[in-house]
Design an enzyme around this catalytic site. Structure first.
Site, PDB file in Angstrom:
ATOM      1  CG  ASP A 137       9.355 -18.245 -30.395  1.00 51.57           C
ATOM      2  OD1 ASP A 137       9.485 -18.016 -29.373  1.00 51.57           O
ATOM      3  OD2 ASP A 137       9.933 -18.493 -31.139  1.00 51.57           O
ATOM      4  CB  CYS A 143       7.380 -19.884 -36.515  1.00 47.02           C
ATOM      5  SG  CYS A 143       6.660 -21.429 -34.977  1.00 47.02           S
TER       6      CYS A 143
END
Length: 257
Positions: A137, A143
């Site tokens: 994401d 991430c």
């Protein structure tokens, strides 16, 4: 509780196309065989419990008198007569192996292998030893942390294949950012800039973001990053490069099922 859980599985399983059928975990010699008629009874019973459920492979089970049933990328165990259902982790005590996880990894392996190279954004290692698939994401903190270390993963011989999973859903701001990355002239550069917080020019084109998102739901993804080995084993969320290499080495050293 079981009905609610199965309904949730059914919802996820019907989000995308038909399931792949990877090889099942071998059943013990004494496991009772089931006839096609018995499998039909199992399907009928499950559909009665959760109409619309996508039922995939039905195969031998390590539990005598029960069949292993794939529901999307999840596994349940149903008695040959379709009257009893077991949902949860089946552990082999001697080996301490989670047999349910092993079967589900096989299902994930088939689903992930079906994603073509032209539908991923790949950061390839110059001297590849291992390969991972990562649902990511753009706005997820871990991430971004993982991507900030992409050069180290690559240096250790780990090729990273990205798929998109905008956690806030289809049509959200994160979804639009993923589309803009995919539609950029240089996707790898756009991914790196977006992960660093740079606002990209909004773009639109034919893209796999919705398909990636639906695949993540079907697999049962519950957070990002979600990292998978080639055999479908989930490696966790964020895993530091050196630890990732150790986990991949360990998986590669295991005998093939």
């Amino acid at each position: 509780m079981i009905r609610r859980s199965l309904l949730a599985l059914a919802l996820v399983a019907t989000m995308t196309a038909c399931a792949a059928e990877p090889q099942a975990v071998a059943a013990p010699a004494k496991a009772a065989a089931a006839s096609p008629a018995g499998d039909a009874a199992i399907r009928e019973a499950l559909l009665g419990l959760a109409p619309g459920m996508e039922i995939g492979r039905i195969s031998d089970s390590p539990i005598p008198g029960f069949r292993e049933v794939a529901v999307g990328a999840r596994v349940v165990y149903v008695s040959n007569d379709g009257k009893r259902l077991i949902q949860g982790a089946l552990i082999d005590i001697a080996s301490r192996e989670n047999l349910t996880q092993a079967s589900e990894a096989g299902l994930r392996q088939g689903l992930l292998a079906a994603v073509g190279d032209d539908s991923r954004i790949t950061f390839a290692a110059a001297k590849p030893k291992h390969e991972i698939t990562v649902f990511t994401d753009i706005d997820c903190g871990y991430c971004r942390r993982m991507h900030s270390e992409i050069a180290e993963y690559n240096r250790l011989g780990i090729t990273v294949n990205y798929l998109f999973y905008p956690r806030t859903g289809l049509g959200s701001e994160s979804f639009d950012k993923a589309v803009s990355v995919w539609c950029a002239p240089d996707r790898r550069q756009a991914m790196t800039e977006a992960k660093a917080g740079k606002a990209l020019p909004k773009a639109d084109c034919t893209n796999p973001v919705t398909r990636d998102y639906d695949l993540g739901r079907r697999i049962g993804l519950d957070g990002t990053p979600a990292i998978y080995a080639p055999d479908g084993t989930q490696l966790g969320g964020y895993v530091a490069p050196a630890e990732m290499l150790a986990r991949l080495d360990e998986i590669a050293a295991k005998p093939a099922r």
